[in-house]
Design an enzyme around this catalytic site. Structure first.
Site, mmCIF file in Angstrom:
data_model
loop_
_atom_site.group_PDB
_atom_site.id
_atom_site.type_symbol
_atom_site.label_atom_id
_atom_site.label_comp_id
_atom_site.label_asym_id
_atom_site.label_seq_id
_atom_site.Cartn_x
_atom_site.Cartn_y
_atom_site.Cartn_z
ATOM 1 N N LYS A 1 0.815 -1.208 0.100
ATOM 2 C CA LYS A 1 0.095 0.170 -0.089
ATOM 3 C C LYS A 1 0.874 1.216 -0.067
ATOM 4 O O LYS A 1 0.476 2.525 -0.424
ATOM 5 C CB LYS A 1 -0.959 0.222 1.221
ATOM 6 C CG LYS A 1 -1.898 -1.253 1.410
ATOM 7 C CD LYS A 1 -3.137 -1.145 0.671
ATOM 8 C CE LYS A 1 -4.148 -1.960 0.949
ATOM 9 N NZ LYS A 1 -3.763 -3.654 1.130
HETATM 10 C C1 LIG Z 1 -4.657 -4.675 0.694
HETATM 11 C C2 LIG Z 1 -4.062 -6.019 0.677
HETATM 12 C C3 LIG Z 1 -4.104 -6.983 -0.237
HETATM 13 C C4 LIG Z 1 -5.201 -6.935 -1.133
HETATM 14 O O1 LIG Z 1 -5.269 -5.857 -2.308
HETATM 15 P P1 LIG Z 1 -6.357 -5.254 -2.774
HETATM 16 O O2 LIG Z 1 -5.771 -4.284 -3.813
HETATM 17 O O3 LIG Z 1 -7.411 -4.855 -1.676
HETATM 18 O O4 LIG Z 1 -7.065 -6.501 -3.695
HETATM 19 C C5 LIG Z 1 -3.323 -7.953 -0.277
HETATM 20 N N1 LIG Z 1 -2.474 -8.240 0.820
HETATM 21 C C6 LIG Z 1 -1.945 -7.281 1.407
HETATM 22 C C7 LIG Z 1 -0.927 -7.487 2.503
HETATM 23 C C8 LIG Z 1 -2.749 -6.010 1.509
HETATM 24 O O5 LIG Z 1 -2.551 -4.997 2.701
#
Ligand SMILES: *Cc1c(COP(=O)(O)O)cnc(C)c1O
Length: 467
Positions: free
Chosen positions: A112
């Site tokens: 993120k």
């Molecule tokens: C947010 C997240 C996901 C999922 O990603 P999306 O874009 O919501 O599909 C997978 N793994 C981790 C560690 C995350 O923080």
């Protein structure tokens, strides 16, 4: 470049306004009017570039006139300077034709950070230019909240309110949100699931009077700028393995469908991606939808990969918009059915279009734990449970097409989920030094009922925009 809503009833906006809005006023999601293709030579030229330089090149056509080339370059340099790996997004090999793209070297140890570090800086500039403030409101299954608080904490023009499901995020994830002592940061535990948190955020955004009064901005992956920043690493990783002269597949641990959707757009821009494998945990709505055509949320189940404990994948709406030929009326119909009847069916031609680009694998709890153990045993690499879901799905994709390299996205650092990792491999991953102190710092957060009105009151009392 202008942006239009998937529901067709909101004004078209330029990049900065779409970024500041987050969710469109008609409840839809912003998508670019068109995708600008990247020529094969331009893709080839990305191989070996510093990450920030590659990011500047990939992002530029989507931003239009809103930032100058020099501003964009500075934004990217700044955004990725805090990453703790010189390659920013290193690619390592796990097995024959199986690669792992490590996206967890940012300040909060999850992918993120790639989008949020960029978004925080871009929004700050846009707000300064407009001489206005914003109230950032977001829901998190754990990692978005930490990344948003890291990126927006201390910004003079933003107050940030993050809703997380009480008791359903890991200790490290919670502490990353609740130990930041900055006056513009508000972490809120909601008595409910992530889907409840996301529903509250959408409800407050659709209260247009409240939205205008507070200057609400969204930082969930409903915000186009987040998806945009994530398109970059599909290009850099594929180019490192020989794209555009070689086809590459990706496997993506998926919850809200933002990350894997970025891969779909990369393909739309000309990156030769053979397939995108959606890897889900036992919250398998997307795997079921691809298999049957019926999109039907069931109850959310708590798993060892909590950031994917999601049943309503918001960004799926953007894909529906594309596979329904950009028919906003059709999307409104599907979303209306979801609201009224709790499900919708994807029309066969559209389902066929989805299946041409995507497949999906459901990885249960035991397979996830076994995969963590296998990767550790076979290569000495420690992967977190989310990344293990991806690797497991990547192996299935490889079994179907052994000749095409698969890049599996590693979305979180194993130290964010120490209990699950230790259970699987018998060894506890250590938090990097810069994060070790979150386990001892004092926590502060509010707890609110699963009720939009309670959250609205809380935000109105504390946001400084209202003054
Ligand atoms: C947010 C997240 C996901 C999922 O990603 P999306 O874009 O919501 O599909 C997978 N793994 C981790 C560690 C995350 O923080």
């Amino acid at each position: 470049m202008r942006y239009l809503s998937t529901r067709g009833e909101a004004p078209r906006l330029d990049f900065c306004d779409a970024m500041l809005a987050g969710l469109a006023r008609d409840g839809g999601l912003y998508v670019p009017e068109r995708l600008t293709p990247l020529a094969p030579a331009a893709i080839r030229a990305l191989a070996g570039l510093p990450y920030a330089e590659a990011a500047t090149r990939v992002v530029a056509p989507f931003v239009g006139e809103d930032f100058t080339a020099a501003e964009l370059a500075e934004l990217a340099r700044d955004a990725y300077s805090g990453f703790r790996h010189a390659a920013t997004a290193p690619l390592i090999q796990l097995d024959a034709n199986l690669f792992l793209l490590e996206l967890f070297h940012g300040p909060t140890l999850a992918f993120k950070d790639f989008a949020m570090q960029w978004l925080g800086r871009a929004m700050d500039r846009a707000l300064e230019r407009r001489d206005r403030r914003a109230t950032i409101l977001g829901a998190t299954s754990g990692d978005t909240g930490a990344a948003a608080i890291e990126a927006f904490g201390g910004l003079p023009r933003a107050d940030v309110f993050i809703l997380f499901p009480k008791g359903r995020v890991s200790d490290v994830q919670r502490r990353q949100m609740t130990t930041v002592d900055k006056p513009n940061v508000h972490a809120i535990a909601i008595e409910g699931s992530f889907d409840d948190c996301q529903a509250i955020v959408k409800a407050l955004f659709s209260d247009l009077a409240f939205r205008d009064e507070l200057g609400l901005s969204g930082v969930n992956s409903i915000n186009w700028a987040r998806i945009l920043a994530q398109i970059v690493y599909y290009f850099t990783a594929a180019a490192a393995l020989g794209a555009p002269d070689r086809r590459i597949a990706f496997a993506v641990p998926t919850g809200n469908f933002g990350d894997v959707l970025a891969g779909y757009y990369a393909k739309g821009m000309g990156l030769p991606i053979s397939r995108l494998t959606i890897a889900t945990n036992e919250n398998d709505i997307l795997a079921r939808a691809l298999a049957t055509g019926l999109y039907k949320p069931l109850g959310v189940k708590a798993t060892q990969s909590p950031s994917m404990d999601i049943q309503v994948s918001s960004n799926f709406e953007r894909l529906l918009f594309e596979v329904y030929g950009r028919d906003a009326g059709a999307v409104r119909g599907l979303m209306g059915a979801l609201k009224q009847a709790g499900e919708f069916s994807i029309a066969p031609p559209s389902l066929g279009a989805i299946r041409r680009d995507f497949d999906a694998e459901r990885v249960d709890e035991q397979a996830c734990a076994e995969e963590m153990a296998r990767v550790y045993r076979d290569s000495g690499v420690v992967v977190d449970p989310h990344s293990a879901v991806g690797v497991h799905a990547a192996r299935a994709a490889l079994a179907r097409d052994p000749a095409t390299p698969v890049i599996s996205l590693a979305t979180a650092h194993p130290a964010k989920f120490p209990e699950a990792v230790e259970r699987a491999i018998g060894r506890r991953p250590e938090l990097p030094p810069h994060l070790a102190e979150v386990v001892s710092r004092r926590e502060h957060y509010a707890t609110l009922a699963n009720d939009p009105a309670a959250v609205a009151r809380f935000v109105r009392e504390r946001a400084r925009v209202a003054a």
